[in-house]
Design an enzyme around this catalytic site. Structure first.
Site, PDB file in Angstrom:
ATOM      1  N   HIS A  78       0.996  -1.189  -0.149  1.00 57.41           N
ATOM      2  CA  HIS A  78       0.151   0.047   0.008  1.00 57.41           C
ATOM      3  C   HIS A  78       0.781   1.170  -0.036  1.00 57.41           C
ATOM      4  CE1 HIS A  78       0.398   0.201   4.550  1.00 57.41           C
ATOM      5  NE2 HIS A  78       0.456   1.581   4.237  1.00 57.41           N
ATOM      6  N   ASP A 136       0.317  -7.306   2.282  1.00 55.33           N
ATOM      7  CA  ASP A 136       0.729  -5.890   2.292  1.00 55.33           C
ATOM      8  C   ASP A 136       2.294  -5.878   2.378  1.00 55.33           C
ATOM      9  OD1 ASP A 136       0.535  -3.227   2.195  1.00 55.33           O
ATOM     10  OD2 ASP A 136      -0.051  -2.960   4.109  1.00 55.33           O
ATOM     11  N   SER A 237       4.672   3.549   9.175  1.00 53.18           N
ATOM     12  CA  SER A 237       4.213   2.404   8.009  1.00 53.18           C
ATOM     13  C   SER A 237       5.501   1.910   7.269  1.00 53.18           C
ATOM     14  CB  SER A 237       3.386   3.207   7.080  1.00 53.18           C
ATOM     15  OG  SER A 237       2.300   3.633   7.684  1.00 53.18           O
TER      16      SER A 237
END
Length: 290
Positions: A78, A136, A237
């Site tokens: 992502h 992911d 992230s």
């Protein structure tokens, strides 16, 4: 509101994508238990990488990362979606060997990217209007091999999952306030921060008041504190979630920061990481074939 961690792991291509004898070792030791987060110094996390999106130049660091092989970066899929820069390698830069993203430090190494590869089964979905992701993971190839030294070293990939209760560590340049819902570049930390995050029982994380059916223990790791405490947050992230090896001699990458809740660090809302043992085969095969 959910947040995504933008994941990155830098891997080293030495002919084979396997652990080397010196992986997972830092020149600066970790000897202090922390509460409230702590600033890192150069060499404390020599596998930590900063991924900068040229599509969002205001961010000093767009995603975290972890050095594994000397020419590859593993990141969250992502993180490299079109809105953030996409799979165009010209949209990304990678830095390793640093603690500060705001000031030049002797020993920092900067790299361009030549390949961006998303996991083929990555898919994004929404729950109550909030974005989440499965599988992911993505890989970025650097334009040349990194130089391993006191400030730059690769992490080890694990042969098995760390046990529930293991005190692991998450690090990154994410927002410093746990309650920032509309955070921006000014809310990010200029200096790398880290905190302990113990692995939680998947049964606990799958309870309705925690993550319920969103928690898929086969591909995810849930870590943090049931009562709430310092945790990963927006901007962390893709950063590394590392745990001690079974013999305690080195650090291993057990997870990749993926998503969580805002406010961060709330009771019963620990961060969710991609489980590295699930993706280890894909990571190694992709590196070897590219």
């Amino acid at each position: 509101m959910f947040w995504f961690g933008f994941i990155l792991l830098v891997a080293v291509q030495l002919g084979e994508a396997s652990n080397d004898a010196n992986c997972g070792k830092a020149s600066v030791g970790l000897n202090a238990r922390i509460h409230g987060g702590q600033y890192a110094t150069q060499g404390m996390f020599p596998w930590q990488a900063s991924l900068k999106s040229l599509k969002h130049p205001a961010h000093l660091s767009y995603c975290g990362g972890t050095l594994y092989n000397n020419q590859w970066v593993i990141t969250a899929a992502h993180c490299v979606e079109e809105a953030y820069g996409g799979t165009d390698p010209n949209m990304w830069q990678v830095r390793v060997g640093l603690a500060s993203v705001a000031h030049w430090e002797h020993g920092r190494q900067d790299y361009n990217v030549t390949r961006v590869i998303m996991h083929p089964h990555y898919h994004r979905f929404e729950v109550d209007g909030q974005p989440l992701a499965h599988m992911d993971v993505a890989l970025l190839k650097l334009d040349r091999p990194v130089t391993l030294d006191a400030f730059v070293n690769n992490i080890c990939l694990p042969d098995s999952d760390a046990s529930v209760g293991t005190d692991c560590i998450v690090s990154g340049w994410g927002v410093t306030s746990m309650h920032v819902e509309n955070s921006g570049p000014d809310d990010e930390s200029d200096t790398l921060k880290w905190t302990y995050a113990p692995i939680l029982d998947p049964g606990y994380c799958s309870q309705p008041h925690v993550w319920g059916s969103l928690m898929l223990s086969s591909i995810m790791v849930c870590a943090g504190y049931e009562h709430g405490r310092d945790d990963a947050c927006e901007g962390d992230s893709g950063g590394p979630f590392i745990c001690p090896s079974p013999d305690g001699s080195r650090w291993e990458l057990q997870g990749i920061v993926s998503w969580g809740d805002i406010p961060c660090g709330e009771q019963h809302k620990p961060t969710v990481y991609m489980r590295v043992t699930t993706y280890k085969g894909w990571i190694q095969q992709t590196i070897q074939s590219n």
